[in-house]
Design an enzyme around this catalytic site. Structure first.
Site, PDB file in Angstrom:
ATOM      1  N   ASP A   8       0.159  -0.917   0.403  1.00  0.00           N
ATOM      2  CA  ASP A   8       0.286  -0.176   0.036  1.00  0.00           C
ATOM      3  C   ASP A   8       0.957   0.890   0.223  1.00  0.00           C
ATOM      4  OD1 ASP A   8      -1.252   2.466   0.766  1.00  0.00           O
ATOM      5  OD2 ASP A   8      -2.980   0.440   1.454  1.00  0.00           O
ATOM      6  N   HIS A  42     -10.098  -6.860  -2.342  1.00  0.00           N
ATOM      7  CA  HIS A  42      -9.003  -6.838  -1.737  1.00  0.00           C
ATOM      8  C   HIS A  42      -8.396  -6.801   0.184  1.00  0.00           C
ATOM      9  CE1 HIS A  42      -9.985  -2.594  -2.035  1.00  0.00           C
ATOM     10  NE2 HIS A  42      -8.984  -2.397  -0.784  1.00  0.00           N
ATOM     11  N   HIS A  81      -6.167  -6.561   2.623  1.00  0.00           N
ATOM     12  CA  HIS A  81      -5.445  -5.299   3.240  1.00  0.00           C
ATOM     13  C   HIS A  81      -4.654  -6.060   4.908  1.00  0.00           C
ATOM     14  CE1 HIS A  81      -6.797  -1.455   2.716  1.00  0.00           C
ATOM     15  NE2 HIS A  81      -7.974  -1.886   2.131  1.00  0.00           N
TER      16      HIS A  81
END
Length: 129
Positions: free
Chosen positions: A29, A93, A95
């Site tokens: 990220d 997605h 994390h």
């Protein structure tokens, strides 16, 4: 219009890749909550994680587990947190966030690492895959 993640998959936007298969991609990220914060995606663009077919969903989670174990070896932390929010990018997605406290899951506190720092972190994680 393709999502930003689909554009990363297509190579249109650069990313600090951690791991990749034919079906999945893990990359750092660029606005992480902690060092090593990684996004894991299916390459197929599907907006909502629970709209993934069962095989793609379970494959995503198995891929995420391998990546999480590498992050845990590379980054000093108590464990790897897992979050699925899905509102910020219309592409399923996961994390993976190195945690030392619950505050590390605060998505409002973002780090701003340099490209060099991101490259170094990605290389450190990749060595454990």
């Amino acid at each position: 219009m393709p999502s930003i993640f689909s554009r990363i998959v297509a190579g249109e936007i650069p990313a600090h890749k951690i791991a990749e298969t034919d079906d999945y991609l893990a990359f750092l990220d660029v606005m992480p909550t902690t060092t090593g914060h990684t996004l894991v995606i299916p390459k197929k663009e599907v907006d909502y994680i629970f709209d993934l077919d069962d095989d793609l969903y379970t494959g995503l989670m198995a891929f995420a587990k391998k990546v999480a174990l590498a992050i845990e070896k590379a980054i000093l932390c108590k464990r790897i947190g897992v979050a699925v929010v899905g509102l910020e990018v219309p592409h399923a997605h996961v994390h993976l966030i190195p945690l030392n406290s619950m505050a590390d899951m605060n998505f409002h506190n973002k780090l701003k690492p340099s490209q060099e720092e991101l490259a170094e972190t990605a290389a450190r994680i990749r060595q454990y895959l």
